[in-house]
Design an enzyme around this catalytic site. Structure first.
Site, PDB file in Angstrom:
ATOM      1  CE  LYS A  31      -2.301   1.764   3.850  1.00 20.84           C
ATOM      2  NZ  LYS A  31      -1.728   3.033   3.986  1.00 20.84           N
ATOM      3  CG  ASP A  58      -4.577   4.173   1.833  1.00 15.06           C
ATOM      4  OD1 ASP A  58      -6.091   4.937   1.442  1.00 15.06           O
ATOM      5  OD2 ASP A  58      -4.641   4.757   3.269  1.00 15.06           O
ATOM      6  CE  LYS A  60      -7.651   6.481   4.169  1.00 17.47           C
ATOM      7  NZ  LYS A  60      -6.213   6.463   4.399  1.00 17.47           N
ATOM      8  CG  ASP A  63     -12.352  18.160  -4.860  1.00 18.62           C
ATOM      9  OD1 ASP A  63     -13.241  18.800  -4.468  1.00 18.62           O
ATOM     10  OD2 ASP A  63     -11.045  18.617  -4.107  1.00 18.62           O
ATOM     11  CB  THR A 121      -9.824   1.316  11.658  1.00 19.71           C
ATOM     12  OG1 THR A 121      -8.244   2.005  11.332  1.00 19.71           O
ATOM     13  CG2 THR A 121     -10.207   0.844  11.169  1.00 19.71           C
ATOM     14  NE  ARG A 213       1.478   2.477  13.353  1.00 22.40           N
ATOM     15  CZ  ARG A 213       0.978   3.098  13.511  1.00 22.40           C
ATOM     16  NH1 ARG A 213       1.509   4.525  13.909  1.00 22.40           N
ATOM     17  NH2 ARG A 213      -0.138   3.255  13.519  1.00 22.40           N
TER      18      ARG A 213
END
Length: 237
Positions: A31, A58, A60, A63, A121, A213
């Site tokens: 990603k 990614d 997002k 608009d 999340t 991570r």
């Protein structure tokens, strides 16, 4: 995009990204998020594609419909496998995004899959009620956005593992449920609030998991990836 775990390449430069990826091959999904893309631009995507990686870009998008449509026309030419928008942008915006992807996909290439973010999340029940002023519960909000996304013709959503099962009931098994916030059983939550293990994601019906991570911050990233993949696929010893 393959169903193997998606590694979130949340690095600040191409050098650090490819140094990390030395222990992997092109068979893993990756990603590219805002930090890396804004630093390195389309060149980072092109280099990852040359190495054979499947890419979730990614960014997002959120608009007005025409702006998102035009942006998606550009992204469609990058050869990525998965892109996203915010479902909060409304159904018309999502339909415009899909139209832009269709228009911008070069002849002979497969259109990137398009998904919409429901609720991040990192968002909890209080924030939905008090900061977004949504009268519905967090789960009701997520499910509403998922249904809106499906009605707009998109391929799926980004959601937490905790909403994957109910979204499957309403939107079907083939509808993507891409779930971030994945941690090993002994891992920390960091800045996420709705987290889960790879095994929980599998059992709840996630179609793809995004892991950052827990892999990128591990002492042995390859071993961490293999452990997560085994839990995700149900092949752990």
């Amino acid at each position: 995009m393959k169903t193997s775990p998606i590694i979130a390449l949340d690095f600040e430069s191409a050098d650090k990204t490819f140094d990390f990826l030395r222990v992997f091959d092109g068979n893993v999904n990756v990603k590219v998020g805002m930090q890396l893309y804004y630093k390195e631009g389309p060149a980072i995507v092109a280099r990852l594609k040359e190495l054979g990686f499947d890419i979730f870009l990614d960014l997002k998008l959120h608009d007005i419909p025409n702006t998102v449509k035009s942006a998606m026309e550009v992204l469609a030419g990058f050869g990525v496998d998965l892109v996203n928008v915010h479902a909060a942008g409304n159904k018309t915006m999502m339909e415009a995004a899909l139209e832009g992807l269709d228009k911008g996909t070069p002849s002979g290439m497969t259109r990137p899959s398009l998904i919409a973010v429901t609720q991040l999340t990192s968002t909890d029940e209080r924030q939905v009620r008090e900061e977004q002023l949504i009268g519905a519960s967090l789960q009701e909000s997520v499910l509403h956005y998922a249904k809106l996304t499906k009605d707009a013709g998109l391929d799926g959503v980004v959601c937490s593992v905790h909403e994957a099962a109910v979204i499957t009931e309403v939107c079907g098994k083939s509808f993507f449920k891409v779930t971030p916030g994945i941690r090993l059983p002994d891992g920390g939550a960091h800045d996420q609030k709705r987290i889960a293990t790879p095994e929980q994601a599998r059992l709840e019906g996630s179609t793809h998991i995004v892991v950052g991570r827990a892999i990128t911050g591990a002492t042995d990233p390859r071993a961490a990836y293999e452990q997560i993949e085994a839990l995700w696929k149900g092949t752990e010893a």
